[in-house]
Design a protein around this motif. Structure first.
Motif, PDB file in Angstrom:
ATOM      1  N   GLY A 115     -10.130 -74.167 -55.651  1.00  0.00           N
ATOM      2  CA  GLY A 115     -10.184 -73.767 -54.261  1.00  0.00           C
ATOM      3  C   GLY A 115     -10.756 -72.376 -54.095  1.00  0.00           C
ATOM      4  N   ILE A 116     -10.711 -71.890 -52.866  1.00  0.00           N
ATOM      5  CA  ILE A 116     -11.213 -70.558 -52.572  1.00  0.00           C
ATOM      6  C   ILE A 116     -10.196 -69.495 -52.972  1.00  0.00           C
ATOM      7  CG2 ILE A 116     -11.796 -69.015 -50.647  1.00  0.00           C
ATOM      8  CD1 ILE A 116     -13.181 -71.382 -49.330  1.00  0.00           C
ATOM      9  N   LEU A 117      -8.911 -69.803 -52.862  1.00  0.00           N
ATOM     10  CA  LEU A 117      -7.854 -68.879 -53.246  1.00  0.00           C
ATOM     11  C   LEU A 117      -7.142 -69.375 -54.499  1.00  0.00           C
ATOM     12  CD1 LEU A 117      -6.262 -67.949 -49.781  1.00  0.00           C
ATOM     13  CD2 LEU A 117      -8.055 -66.748 -51.059  1.00  0.00           C
ATOM     14  N   ILE A 157     -17.297 -64.686 -49.433  1.00  0.00           N
ATOM     15  CA  ILE A 157     -16.379 -64.189 -48.409  1.00  0.00           C
ATOM     16  C   ILE A 157     -16.113 -62.707 -48.658  1.00  0.00           C
ATOM     17  CG2 ILE A 157     -14.058 -64.353 -47.421  1.00  0.00           C
ATOM     18  CD1 ILE A 157     -13.994 -67.277 -48.212  1.00  0.00           C
ATOM     19  N   ASP A 158     -16.144 -61.915 -47.600  1.00  0.00           N
ATOM     20  CA  ASP A 158     -15.736 -60.516 -47.652  1.00  0.00           C
ATOM     21  C   ASP A 158     -14.510 -60.333 -46.772  1.00  0.00           C
ATOM     22  OD1 ASP A 158     -17.685 -59.454 -49.381  1.00  0.00           O
ATOM     23  OD2 ASP A 158     -19.161 -59.347 -47.753  1.00  0.00           O
ATOM     24  N   GLY A 171      -4.950 -54.674 -51.906  1.00  0.00           N
ATOM     25  CA  GLY A 171      -6.099 -53.813 -52.151  1.00  0.00           C
ATOM     26  C   GLY A 171      -6.716 -53.358 -50.844  1.00  0.00           C
ATOM     27  N   ASP A 172      -7.678 -52.436 -50.929  1.00  0.00           N
ATOM     28  CA  ASP A 172      -8.347 -51.925 -49.737  1.00  0.00           C
ATOM     29  C   ASP A 172      -9.274 -52.973 -49.125  1.00  0.00           C
ATOM     30  OD1 ASP A 172      -7.068 -49.508 -50.073  1.00  0.00           O
ATOM     31  OD2 ASP A 172      -8.744 -48.570 -51.144  1.00  0.00           O
ATOM     32  N   HIS A 173      -9.935 -53.763 -49.960  1.00  0.00           N
ATOM     33  CA  HIS A 173     -10.762 -54.854 -49.478  1.00  0.00           C
ATOM     34  C   HIS A 173     -10.890 -55.908 -50.577  1.00  0.00           C
ATOM     35  CE1 HIS A 173     -13.623 -51.935 -51.263  1.00  0.00           C
ATOM     36  NE2 HIS A 173     -14.286 -53.001 -51.670  1.00  0.00           N
ATOM     37  N   GLY A 174     -11.444 -57.056 -50.208  1.00  0.00           N
ATOM     38  CA  GLY A 174     -11.535 -58.147 -51.178  1.00  0.00           C
ATOM     39  C   GLY A 174     -12.781 -58.980 -50.963  1.00  0.00           C
ATOM     40  N   SER A 175     -13.031 -59.893 -51.894  1.00  0.00           N
ATOM     41  CA  SER A 175     -14.188 -60.779 -51.781  1.00  0.00           C
ATOM     42  C   SER A 175     -13.965 -62.038 -52.614  1.00  0.00           C
ATOM     43  CB  SER A 175     -15.474 -60.082 -52.224  1.00  0.00           C
ATOM     44  OG  SER A 175     -15.429 -59.779 -53.612  1.00  0.00           O
ATOM     45  N   TYR A 176     -14.721 -63.083 -52.263  1.00  0.00           N
ATOM     46  CA  TYR A 176     -14.723 -64.340 -53.020  1.00  0.00           C
ATOM     47  C   TYR A 176     -16.168 -64.687 -53.328  1.00  0.00           C
ATOM     48  CZ  TYR A 176     -15.120 -69.401 -53.622  1.00  0.00           C
ATOM     49  OH  TYR A 176     -15.468 -70.652 -54.084  1.00  0.00           O
ATOM     50  N   GLU A 177     -16.419 -65.089 -54.578  1.00  0.00           N
ATOM     51  CA  GLU A 177     -17.769 -65.463 -55.007  1.00  0.00           C
ATOM     52  C   GLU A 177     -17.712 -66.860 -55.602  1.00  0.00           C
ATOM     53  OE1 GLU A 177     -21.513 -65.286 -54.904  1.00  0.00           O
ATOM     54  OE2 GLU A 177     -20.514 -63.379 -54.493  1.00  0.00           O
ATOM     55  N   LYS A 217     -14.295 -66.709 -58.543  1.00  0.00           N
ATOM     56  CA  LYS A 217     -13.406 -65.547 -58.653  1.00  0.00           C
ATOM     57  C   LYS A 217     -13.133 -64.918 -57.291  1.00  0.00           C
ATOM     58  CE  LYS A 217     -14.240 -64.042 -63.432  1.00  0.00           C
ATOM     59  NZ  LYS A 217     -14.896 -65.248 -63.905  1.00  0.00           N
ATOM     60  N   VAL A 218     -11.913 -64.389 -57.176  1.00  0.00           N
ATOM     61  CA  VAL A 218     -11.509 -63.594 -56.021  1.00  0.00           C
ATOM     62  C   VAL A 218     -11.257 -62.170 -56.507  1.00  0.00           C
ATOM     63  CG1 VAL A 218      -9.742 -63.237 -54.253  1.00  0.00           C
ATOM     64  CG2 VAL A 218     -10.485 -65.552 -54.805  1.00  0.00           C
ATOM     65  N   TYR A 219     -11.786 -61.182 -55.776  1.00  0.00           N
ATOM     66  CA  TYR A 219     -11.639 -59.784 -56.175  1.00  0.00           C
ATOM     67  C   TYR A 219     -10.871 -59.008 -55.112  1.00  0.00           C
ATOM     68  CZ  TYR A 219     -15.543 -61.023 -59.281  1.00  0.00           C
ATOM     69  OH  TYR A 219     -16.360 -61.637 -60.195  1.00  0.00           O
ATOM     70  N   LEU A 220      -9.968 -58.143 -55.550  1.00  0.00           N
ATOM     71  CA  LEU A 220      -9.362 -57.127 -54.697  1.00  0.00           C
ATOM     72  C   LEU A 220      -9.765 -55.779 -55.277  1.00  0.00           C
ATOM     73  CD1 LEU A 220      -5.745 -58.486 -54.033  1.00  0.00           C
ATOM     74  CD2 LEU A 220      -7.794 -58.751 -52.623  1.00  0.00           C
ATOM     75  N   ILE A 221     -10.230 -54.881 -54.419  1.00  0.00           N
ATOM     76  CA  ILE A 221     -10.796 -53.616 -54.904  1.00  0.00           C
ATOM     77  C   ILE A 221     -10.216 -52.445 -54.118  1.00  0.00           C
ATOM     78  CG2 ILE A 221     -12.929 -52.313 -55.276  1.00  0.00           C
ATOM     79  CD1 ILE A 221     -14.403 -55.029 -55.293  1.00  0.00           C
ATOM     80  N   GLY A 222      -9.876 -51.373 -54.848  1.00  0.00           N
ATOM     81  CA  GLY A 222      -9.399 -50.151 -54.230  1.00  0.00           C
ATOM     82  C   GLY A 222      -7.897 -50.082 -54.081  1.00  0.00           C
TER      83      GLY A 222
END
Length: 206
Positions: free
Chosen positions: A40-42, A110-111, A127-133, A138-143
């Motif tokens: 899935g996406i998450l 997704i941003d 996190g401060d922001h996130g993305s999906y690729e 993968k899902v990323y949380l950054i900051g």
């Protein structure tokens, strides 16, 4: 550029509900299998799980095939929930002969603008922001990232969820070190009631 704005009427927008103006995008009530995507996406979701998006406002950009959600965005996909202040979804353009209600398999990126919170089965990431690729699954949380699981908290700069394997990895900025804090859990048996001593046997009267 064609932009359509939809404001909340019933306090909820469901991203895979069939809505006439968005039929050419990705709206469909039936969970469709995503081609080329095994998860899935998450985290924890399967490719067949629908994506439910609740937000205060939705802007649809037809030319860019882009959806912009804002106003307390909540995304539910399988067992996971993502919360953000703003969410931008980029879609693949429909191919000739492809059904107009292409489903979640058209979501390529997704941003999420923060603060971002991602709650899965047994852990919470922020996190401060996130993305999906999609290409990386993968899902990323950054900051200012934190990952909480059971009685432990890990802090770093970037958190990566592999949606295919379920693995979560926290890394820090170059030259910095990841910090973990584990708090002791409740010791089993501490709250057990103390047994009263058995009463002494009564003496027999002579």
């Amino acid at each position: 550029m064609k932009m359509i704005t939809m404001k909340m009427i019933s306090t909820k927008i469901i991203a895979f509900l069939t809505i006439p103006v968005f039929t050419a995008a990705l709206m469909t009530a039936a969970p469709l299998a995503a081609k080329g995507r095994s998860s899935g996406i998450l985290p924890g979701a399967s490719a067949k799980d629908p994506v439910d998006i609740d937000a205060g406002k939705l802007d649809y950009f037809d030319k860019e095939q882009k959806l912009v959600y804002s106003g307390g965005v909540i995304v539910v996909n399988g067992p996971s929930t993502l919360k953000a202040s703003r969410l931008i979804i980029f879609l693949d353009k429909a191919q000739p002969g492809q059904e107009s209600n292409g489903g979640s398999d058209r979501v390529r990126h997704i941003d999420a603008e923060g603060p971002v919170t991602l709650v899965s089965k047994d852990q919470i990431g922020t996190g401060d922001h996130g993305s999906y690729e999609r290409g990386e699954n993968k899902v990323y949380l950054i900051g200012n990232v934190t990952l909480t699981k059971d009685n432990g908290v890990v802090r770093g700069e970037k958190l990566t969820y592999d949606t295919a394997t379920g693995q979560a990895t926290v890394i820090e900025k170059p030259g910095q070190r990841v910090r973990s804090i584990f708090t002791p859990g409740e010791v089993k048996g501490d709250n057990k009631e103390k047994k009263e001593p058995a009463p002494a046997a009564e003496r027999r009267a002579d």
